[in-house]
Every structure is written in structure tokens, then in C-alpha cells.
Write a protein that holds these residues in place. Structure first.
Motif, PDB file in Angstrom:
ATOM      1  N   LYS A 127       0.826  -1.210   0.000  1.00 63.29           N
ATOM      2  CA  LYS A 127       0.000   0.000   0.000  1.00 63.29           C
ATOM      3  C   LYS A 127       0.859   1.258   0.000  1.00 63.29           C
ATOM      4  N   LYS A 128       1.952   1.230   0.791  1.00 63.56           N
ATOM      5  CA  LYS A 128       2.734   2.434   1.016  1.00 63.56           C
ATOM      6  C   LYS A 128       4.236   2.153   0.880  1.00 63.56           C
ATOM      7  N   PRO A 129       4.695   1.833  -0.328  1.00 60.63           N
ATOM      8  CA  PRO A 129       6.126   1.557  -0.510  1.00 60.63           C
ATOM      9  C   PRO A 129       6.967   2.806  -0.271  1.00 60.63           C
ATOM     10  N   ASP A 130       8.008   2.660   0.544  1.00 56.76           N
ATOM     11  CA  ASP A 130       8.863   3.805   0.862  1.00 56.76           C
ATOM     12  C   ASP A 130      10.163   3.285   1.461  1.00 56.76           C
ATOM     13  N   ALA A 131      11.266   4.005   1.202  1.00 58.53           N
ATOM     14  CA  ALA A 131      12.562   3.598   1.746  1.00 58.53           C
ATOM     15  C   ALA A 131      12.576   3.642   3.267  1.00 58.53           C
ATOM     16  N   GLY A 132      11.655   4.406   3.863  1.00 58.79           N
ATOM     17  CA  GLY A 132      11.589   4.495   5.324  1.00 58.79           C
ATOM     18  C   GLY A 132      10.935   3.300   5.980  1.00 58.79           C
ATOM     19  N   GLY A 133      10.295   2.420   5.190  1.00 58.18           N
ATOM     20  CA  GLY A 133       9.695   1.214   5.744  1.00 58.18           C
ATOM     21  C   GLY A 133       8.755   1.481   6.893  1.00 58.18           C
ATOM     22  N   GLU A 134       8.996   0.850   8.034  1.00 60.37           N
ATOM     23  CA  GLU A 134       8.119   0.992   9.199  1.00 60.37           C
ATOM     24  C   GLU A 134       8.009   2.438   9.661  1.00 60.37           C
ATOM     25  N   TYR A 135       9.085   3.202   9.535  1.00 62.99           N
ATOM     26  CA  TYR A 135       9.031   4.623   9.894  1.00 62.99           C
ATOM     27  C   TYR A 135       7.928   5.340   9.119  1.00 62.99           C
ATOM     28  N   TYR A 136       7.851   5.091   7.828  1.00 57.50           N
ATOM     29  CA  TYR A 136       6.843   5.734   6.992  1.00 57.50           C
ATOM     30  C   TYR A 136       5.445   5.245   7.359  1.00 57.50           C
ATOM     31  N   PHE A 137       5.297   3.934   7.594  1.00 59.95           N
ATOM     32  CA  PHE A 137       3.984   3.392   7.958  1.00 59.95           C
ATOM     33  C   PHE A 137       3.484   4.017   9.264  1.00 59.95           C
ATOM     34  N   LEU A 138       4.372   4.077  10.259  1.00 60.33           N
ATOM     35  CA  LEU A 138       3.986   4.601  11.574  1.00 60.33           C
ATOM     36  C   LEU A 138       3.662   6.089  11.504  1.00 60.33           C
ATOM     37  N   THR A 139       4.415   6.831  10.695  1.00 57.58           N
ATOM     38  CA  THR A 139       4.142   8.263  10.533  1.00 57.58           C
ATOM     39  C   THR A 139       2.782   8.479   9.883  1.00 57.58           C
ATOM     40  N   GLU A 140       2.485   7.717   8.841  1.00 54.53           N
ATOM     41  CA  GLU A 140       1.198   7.837   8.160  1.00 54.53           C
ATOM     42  C   GLU A 140       0.040   7.459   9.069  1.00 54.53           C
ATOM     43  N   ALA A 141       0.254   6.468   9.944  1.00 57.82           N
ATOM     44  CA  ALA A 141      -0.833   5.974  10.789  1.00 57.82           C
ATOM     45  C   ALA A 141      -1.034   6.808  12.045  1.00 57.82           C
ATOM     46  N   TYR A 142       0.054   7.181  12.709  1.00 57.62           N
ATOM     47  CA  TYR A 142      -0.044   7.801  14.034  1.00 57.62           C
ATOM     48  C   TYR A 142       0.450   9.234  14.106  1.00 57.62           C
ATOM     49  N   GLY A 143       1.103   9.712  13.060  1.00 55.99           N
ATOM     50  CA  GLY A 143       1.638  11.055  13.087  1.00 55.99           C
ATOM     51  C   GLY A 143       3.151  11.082  13.220  1.00 55.99           C
ATOM     52  N   SER A 144       3.714  12.273  13.085  1.00 50.31           N
ATOM     53  CA  SER A 144       5.167  12.412  13.006  1.00 50.31           C
ATOM     54  C   SER A 144       5.884  12.076  14.307  1.00 50.31           C
ATOM     55  N   ALA A 145       5.227  12.254  15.454  1.00 44.58           N
ATOM     56  CA  ALA A 145       5.899  11.994  16.737  1.00 44.58           C
ATOM     57  C   ALA A 145       6.263  10.516  16.878  1.00 44.58           C
ATOM     58  N   ILE A 146       5.303   9.625  16.587  1.00 43.65           N
ATOM     59  CA  ILE A 146       5.567   8.186  16.688  1.00 43.65           C
ATOM     60  C   ILE A 146       6.567   7.759  15.613  1.00 43.65           C
TER      61      ILE A 146
END
Length: 438
Positions: free
Chosen positions: A72-91
Motif C-alpha cells: 500500500k505504502k512503498p517507501d525507503a523508510g519502511g516501518e518509519y513511513y507506515f507509523l508516521t502515516e498511521a499515528y503522526g510524526s511523533a511516533i
């Protein structure tokens, strides 16, 4: 968000090379150290092999969840990108901070220390021999990755192919040539599945690293699930085979008491040269694990710098070498710092395990939960992979991850406290990064 004009990741990873990274991270030193602890918690041979099959199944369930998220969300940041999209920049920031200072760097140091332990059996460099070898490993492999993604990827392909071939040979030789081992009937050892699975899943750990290649994987939406599932299937087959060889050659009783199961196995198969052969195998495994961890870890650091202007200098991608050079330098520096600290501890390897485990499982749990959030937002396209048997599959893995998080906090040493404390330091760093004047 800071958008660098210095380049971005290229689609250079094929399915095969991405699988090589996953297998290289997972099939490492654990399979030569942890099976004896698993055997101590198995009442019979059937229980023992069952634990390794269950570990593969649980890991595949987690991989199915991760495959949907990454497609769904391919990105070099992997889990970092998923968590940012889901919970916001702090997480997202807290995860990337934890990965940069605890998870990846601790894992790199762990692999480097184990390499140092075994290299020292071949040629001892003195009091700090293991640490010297570990430091050389971190510097050398970081330099390889700075040279470029292509050389690092090609080296990974070669090391993974070599270690898989060696394990297949040892496993098959052990199963075929092993003597008759009397089955353990009426054993006085009680089976403790919970304790056994902690160490089994630790040995399977690292399959999630494949999502960090999603920005560089060709045809990611249809291929990410294939990469994760094929990689874990290969790993499960290898683990069941090598553990069957342990049982066939050593027997469950000797397996429980042996502290050098790999050496015992190779001594039985190859004679007196077994110790040297096993040391060589572990060194190759540690190099493979460390290199693959360096490849994926630097991607998170790059994504962090890309998204936070205060740290923008680590978010630069060198287009000439197709490599995040500054991110690699930061990761290498922290890893060397951990090697230096580990040089003055009695149990450097176990300390690194304690240091990384709670933070690792906390974010595995949070990442799996994002699957529900993304599904609720209806953020998908027709060509993305969808996890089968939803929502049962992710719920099952969330239960497993929660148990591993609990266990890693309750049954680890002071290293876990240090890791959690360093993660907490990420909160004021995030506040500073958010409020620093442009």
C-alpha cells in the motif's frame, strides 16, 4: 518536509536480491547458539521440531501483514513511513530514533561481536580481540555500503548464497550420516512452549527488514508479498533441516547440554576440523547479517533526515553511488560506539540482545496495528496485496508480538533498561527537531 535535490532511491532490487537480504539478516548466528536453549524447554523431539515449525508459521503470518502494508505504502523508510502515516510524526520520529540508536545499531554490534568471538578462535588479537574484530567489521561493511548499493547488494547475494548452501550441506549430511539416536521417552523435562518460542522467534527475527527495500524493489505492489513469503519459506525449511540434523547427530539430551552445538555437529560430520569449519560458517553468517542490517538500517535514517529539516543532512541520497552516505556514517558511528561499550562488558552478546529486544517488539506491534487503520481509511488500490483471513491473521500476530514484548521486558537484564531509556530520549529530540528555527 525537507526535499533534497541530491537524488532518490532507484529501483535496483529484484525479487531474488531482496530475498537474499531477508535471508541474510535472518539466517545468522542465532541458529548456532539458541537451539540448545529451545531443546531445554522441549520434552520430546516432536516438541522440539514443532517449535521451529511454529516459529516459521508465526513469522509468515507477520509477513503477510507487513506485505499488505508495504504494498500500500512503498517507501525507503519502511516501518518509519507506515507509523508516521498511521499515528503522526511523533511516533514515526520516535521509531526512527529507536531504530537508529537501538534496534539496527545494536543488531549490527551484536553480529559484529559474534563474528569477533569466532574469529578470535582462529587468530587471537589479545585481550580485546573480539571487539577489535567487531570494529573492523563495522568499518569495513559501512565502507562497502558507502561505495554503493550495487556492490553491497552483490556482496549480499554472494554471502547469502554461500551460507544457504553451507547450511543445506550440513543439514543434509547430518540427517543422512547421523547415527541412531534413541528417542526421548518419558523425559523428565517439561515442555515450556512459551519460553521456547521466545528464542525460536528471536532466531527468526529480521524478516520485517524487507519492507525497507520497498522503494527500490521492482514491481513492489505485486512482488513484496512474494519476497517476504519466499524468503520465510526458505528460512523455515533451512531451520527445520538443520535442527533435524542436530537431533539426528547429537540427540535431544546432548543438544540440551551443548554450548557449541554447531561445533559438535561439524565435528561429527567432518572430524577434527569441525571447529575451524564452524568458525568459518559463523563468520560468514555474521558478515551476511551485519551487511544486510546496514543496508536496511541506513534507509530509515535517510527517511528521517528527508522529513525533518533539522536533520536534513542525513536525508541526502548520493546519486553517483546510489547510496545514503551520511545516513550510513551516522549508523556506523553509533554501532562503533556500542562496540566500544561492549568491549568493557563481560557478556557483550547477551547485553546487545537485551538492549534491542523490547524496543524491537514494541514497534513490531505498533506497525501491525497500522494495517487496521489503513483498511479503515480505505487506502488501497486494486493491485495491492491483501492479507488473507483478515482480521484473524493480524489479530493472531498482534497476540504473538504482545507476548514477545512482555517477555523481552520481564526476562532481560540491564541492557533492556538502557535501550528503553535511550528510546525515551527521542521525545525531547523530536521536540527540538520540530521547533528548531528554519
Amino acid at each position: 518536509m525537507n526535499t533534497s535535490d541530491s537524488g532518490s532511491p532507484l529501483k535496483v532490487f529484484t525479487n531474488l536480491s531482496a530475498i537474499a537480504v531477508i535471508v541474510g539478516i535472518v539466517v545468522g548466528i542465532g541458529i548456532f547458539r539458541l537451539p540448545s536453549i529451545v531443546a531445554q524447554n522441549a520434552a520430546t523431539e516432536l516438541h522440539y521440531i514443532g517449535f521451529w515449525l511454529a516459529g516459521g508459521l508465526i513469522s509468515i503470518i507477520g509477513a503477510l501483514c507487513y506485505a499488505e502494508i508495504a504494498s500500500k505504502k512503498p517507501d525507503a523508510g519502511g516501518e518509519y513511513y507506515f507509523l508516521t502515516e498511521a499515528y503522526g510524526s511523533a511516533i514515526g520520529f520516535l521509531f526512527s530514533w529507536g531504530r537508529m540508536t537501538v534496534i539496527q545499531t545494536g543488531s549490527i554490534a551484536l553480529a559484529a561481536f559474534i563474528l569477533g568471538d569466532y574469529a578470535s578462535t582462529i587468530y587471537d588479537l589479545g585481550t580485546y580481540s573480539s571487539s577489535i574484530y567487531a570494529g573492523i567489521t563495522v568499518i569495513g561493511l559501512t565502507g562497502l555500503n558507502i561505495w554503493g548499493t550495487h556492490p553491497a547488494k552483490n556482496a549480499q547475494n554472494g554471502m547469502t548464497t554461500l551460507i544457504v548452501g553451507i547450511l543445506l550441506i550440513c543439514g543434509l549430511a547430518g540427517v543422512i550420516t547421523g547415527g541412531e539416536v534413541t528417542p526421548q521417552t518419558g523425559s523428565s523435562v517439561n515442555s515450556s512452549a512459551g519460553t521456547a518460542m521466545i528464542f525460536v522467534l528471536l532466531t527468526y527475527g529480521g524478516w520485517n527488514e524487507g519492507v525497507y527495500l520497498s522503494a527500490e524493489l521492482k514491481g513492489v505492489r505485486k512482488n513484496m508479498s512474494k519476497v517476504l513469503l519466499i524468503g520465510l519459506t526458505v528460512i523455515t525449511v533451512l531451520y527445520v533441516l538443520i535442527n533435524s540434523a542436530y537431533l539426528q547427530v547429537l540427540g535431544l539430551e546432548q543438544l540440551r547440554t551443548s554450548e557449541t552445538i554447531g561445533v559438535d555437529l561439524t565435528n561429527s560430520i567432518f572430524g577434527t576440523e569441525g571447529a575451524f569449519i564452524m568458525a568459518t560458517i559463523v563468520i560468514i553468517s555474521a558478515l551476511s547479517t551485519a551487511n544486510a542490517t546496514i543496508i536496511t538500517g541506513a534507509r530509515t535514517n535517510y527517511a528521517l533526515g528527508r522529513d525533518f529539516s533539522a536533520l536534513g543532512w542525513i536525508g541526502k541520497w548520493n546519486p553517483h553511488y546510489n547510496s545514503p552516505i551520511n545516513a550510513l556514517l551516522v549508523q556506523g558511528g553509533i554501532s562503533l560506539g556500542l562496540v566500544f561499550i561492549g568491549a568493557f562488558t563481560k557478556e557483550a552478546v547477551s547485553t546487545m540482545v537485551d538492549y534491542t529486544a523490547p524496543v524491537f517488539w514494541f514497534f513490531i506491534l505498533l506497525t501491525t496495528i497500522t494495517l487496521f487503520l489503513f483498511r479503515n481509511r480505505e487506502e488501497s488500490s486494486g493491485d495491492t496485496f491483501k492479507v488473507p483471513f483478515y482480521p484473524l491473521t493480524p489479530i493472531l500476530f498482534i497476540i504473538c508480538a504482545s507476548y514477545l514484548l512482555y517477555s523481552s521486558v520481564m526476562f532481560t537484564g540491564w541492557g533492556a533498561t538502557v535501550g528503553i531509556a535511550i528510546l525515551a530520549v527521542g521525545l525531547p529530540v523530536y521536540y527540538w527537531a520540530q521547533n528548531k528555527p528554519q
